[in-house]
Every structure is written in C-alpha cells, then in structure tokens.
Design a protein around this motif. Structure first.
Motif, short mmCIF file in Angstrom:
data_model
loop_
_atom_site.label_atom_id
_atom_site.label_comp_id
_atom_site.label_asym_id
_atom_site.label_seq_id
_atom_site.Cartn_x
_atom_site.Cartn_y
_atom_site.Cartn_z
N LEU A 291 6.57 4.93 6.03
CA LEU A 291 5.33 5.70 5.90
C LEU A 291 4.93 6.40 7.19
CD1 LEU A 291 3.55 2.98 3.83
CD2 LEU A 291 3.93 5.28 3.02
N VAL B 285 3.59 9.54 -3.76
CA VAL B 285 3.98 8.13 -3.74
C VAL B 285 4.60 7.79 -5.09
CG1 VAL B 285 3.18 5.76 -3.45
CG2 VAL B 285 2.09 7.60 -2.16
N GLU C 170 0.64 8.85 -7.03
CA GLU C 170 -0.39 9.52 -6.25
C GLU C 170 0.21 10.68 -5.46
OE1 GLU C 170 -4.34 8.41 -3.57
OE2 GLU C 170 -2.87 6.85 -4.04
N LEU D 9 -4.47 11.10 1.94
CA LEU D 9 -3.70 9.98 1.41
C LEU D 9 -3.76 8.77 2.34
CD1 LEU D 9 -1.54 9.38 -0.97
CD2 LEU D 9 0.08 9.43 0.91
N TYR D 10 -3.58 9.01 3.64
CA TYR D 10 -3.56 7.90 4.59
C TYR D 10 -4.97 7.40 4.91
CZ TYR D 10 1.43 8.32 5.44
OH TYR D 10 2.80 8.32 5.28
N PRO E 208 -6.68 6.37 0.28
CA PRO E 208 -5.80 6.21 -0.89
C PRO E 208 -6.60 5.79 -2.12
CG PRO E 208 -5.59 4.32 0.58
CD PRO E 208 -6.46 5.31 1.28
N HIS F 138 -4.86 5.04 -5.33
CA HIS F 138 -4.07 4.13 -6.16
C HIS F 138 -3.88 2.78 -5.46
CE1 HIS F 138 -0.87 2.59 -8.76
NE2 HIS F 138 -1.20 3.56 -9.62
N THR G 45 -0.60 2.53 -3.44
CA THR G 45 -0.66 3.24 -2.16
C THR G 45 -1.46 2.44 -1.15
OG1 THR G 45 -0.66 5.31 -3.42
CG2 THR G 45 -1.18 5.46 -1.08
#
Length: 336
Positions: free
Chosen positions: A217, A229, A237, A244-245, A248, A250, A253
């Motif tokens: 990652l 992902v 996702e 995302l980072y 998140p 999901h 994730t």
C-alpha cells in the motif's frame, strides 16, 4: 479530466476446474475476476491493490489482452477490443505494454540486452531513425543503464538492473498504456524506491498511463493518483489517493490500511490494527452476497442475500466509490 483511454465493464475471467483422467470434464470454475468495472484516463497513474490471489494480476493480463475474458468488455481509445483477433489487435499491441513481476524469468537468458529491447521493434517491423541499435542505446540511457551494455546478457545484471531492462523493453514501442504487474515486489527494499521513482519520472515525462498492480500500500500511495481495492475477484472501493488513505469507506480497505506500519505511532492519524478472522474464501466457491462478509465485523443478514453494488456514497461527487451495505462514515480529509 483527460479523455478516457481504457474502460472495462463487467470484466470476468473464470478458469475451468476439470476432473477425470480421460474425459477431463468440467466440475467447477475458479472465479479469478468477476465483474470488474475500471476507467483509466490518458496519462493517469492508476493503482490496483489487494491480497495475493485477489485477481489483480489476472485483471492486468486481461487488460493487456494476454488472456481471453470469459465475459464483460474492454474498450481501448473508444474501440472494443474484448474479443479482437490477433490481426485486429496488431495495430493496438504497441500501445499497450507490460512490465512483469519477476525480472529473472521475464528476460530470455539466451538473448543479449540489445536483442531483448529491440525484439518488439523487430516483431512490429519498426525501424526508428538512426536504426534500432541507436534506439536501444537511448532507451538504456533513459532507464539509467550504461548504453555500452548493449551486448551483455541478463545474468550479468542485478535484479534491479534487470527490471530496468524490462522497463526499457516496455518503452521501445512508445506505448500509451503500461500495465506494471508488481514491478518491484521481487526486488530488494533498497532498490524498490529507485525503480518506482524511475517509473514515476517516465510516466510524468512521457505522459504514459500506468496501471500499477501491487500489494504494498505504501508503494501504491507514492505512485498512483487513483486507487482501486480488490478482494476475491471484485473491486470493493475506488477513490482518489488522498481520500482513500485518509477516509476509507469499505471495511476491507479500512483493515488493509490499519496494517500499514506508521513511522509515528503517537500521531493522531494512527489507526488501531484490525485483525481479520478466518482465511480468504476459495474463489471456486465464493460466499453469496458480499464476498467479504465472512471476515467482516459489520456483516448482517443483507450482506449474505444481496451483493452490494459499487456506487458513490453519501451523495458526494468526488468519484469515491465503494461496494458496501454499511460503509465507514465520511470524514473531511486533507489532500495529499
């Protein structure tokens, strides 16, 4: 936003499982990739992450048309190439190239470096100005190798240098899209950053779109602008790197990101480690509904009966998609 270069819809790859010594009848199928929707824009660096066996490498090979998909569609530059014949793919092949995971097995030990890099030009009948030898020397210099090594063999190079040769081979036909299948996972940690920085520089200077496949990652975050992902053949996702980072949606994730080591464990952004129970289910017989539900701490009855669609959540318009009935709450995050 730049124009769409590549688009997949419902992309599926099922490998048959056969039994019997004589008739080899089909008794099942490995659902390696099952209904993947992706969009990659011109000049974009797109990351694809997930655990080993999730189907990300198979997805990359399908996109490069090294495999024939079971179902779904692949559109490149507005043209459907899903089931194009070898002859129909010929003019497109130079524009879609691959960098393979293993720098040792992906180079023919019987050929010199010059022969390996010039190979794609010979196959496609391309004679660049000044000749192929001159072009190969230029490519060697572009990837940080000595042009005088033209006549050397792969066994004379280190792993990192071999991967640079693989990168030079991928660049030989001036592609518009490169599928990089775990290009640094087989390399020493001290060399990984050098190769990633090289790819990043080439992507920026040559305006090449990348699909960067990896399970690390931290590497994907450094390289990719948008990230998808993947879990057990499904995209769970897709979002911009910062969102995302930092936020998140999901649970899978969320669990993946919690396993990334933090240089400052006392920082406010530090996540508590989430330990998933059980093993990844078999792709031959995946769970009904949401495929992550057997390991998810938020699973309820609806997760077993209905597969969650990959949709935009919370009425936002930022392109953050997730496939979950009970997504993580949205937060305000800073850009990367």
């Amino acid at each position: 936003m730049t124009e769409v270069l590549l688009e997949t819809r419902g992309l599926t790859m099922h490998f048959p499982v056969r039994a019997g010594a004589v008739f080899r009848r089909k008794v099942g199928a490995v659902q390696a990739v099952d209904g993947v929707d992706l969009t990659v824009h011109q000049g974009e660096s797109f990351g694809l992450v997930g655990e080993s066996g999730c189907g990300k490498s198979t997805t990359g090979r399908l996109i490069a048309r090294l495999l024939e998909p079971t179902a779904g569609s692949i559109s490149y530059a507005g043209r459907d190439i899903t089931h194009s014949s070898r002859k129909e793919l010929a003019p497109i092949r130079p524009e879609i190239q691959m960098i393979f995971q293993d720098p040792y097995s992906s180079l023919n030990p019987r050929h010199t470096v010059g022969g390996i890099i010039a190979g794609p030009m010979e196959v496609n009948g391309i004679n660049p100005p000044g000749g192929r030898k001159k072009r190969v020397r230029e490519l060697l210099e572009t990837v940080g190798l000595n042009p005088e090594h033209y006549n050397r063999y792969p066994h004379e190079f280190s792993g990192g240098q071999r991967q640079r040769i693989g990168v030079a081979r991928a660049l030989a036909l001036k592609p518009k899209l490169i599928v990089a299948d775990e290009p640094v996972s087989a390399l020493d940690v001290s060399i990984q950053a050098q190769v990633v920085n090289l790819l990043q520089r080439l992507q920026r200077e040559l305006d090449i779109a990348f699909i960067f496949i990896a399970h690390d990652l931290a590497v994907v975050r450094h390289f990719s602008q948008r990230i998808a992902v993947m879990y057990l053949g499904k995209i769970v996702e897709i979002a911009d790197r910062a969102d995302l980072y930092g936020n998140p949606h999901h649970p899978y994730t969320h669990a993946l990101l919690s396993s990334v080591p933090d240089a400052d464990p006392d920082s406010e952004s530090h996540r508590e480690r989430i330990r998933l129970t059980g093993d990844v289910p078999s792709p031959i017989n995946p769970p009904s509904g949401c495929r992550f539900r057997t390991r998810c701490w938020k699973a309820q009855d609806i997760c077993a009966s209905q597969e969650p669609p990959l949709v935009q959540l919370g009425g936002t318009a930022d392109g953050h998609l997730a496939a979950c009935h009970f997504p993580e709450p949205r937060q305000v995050v800073a850009t990367a």
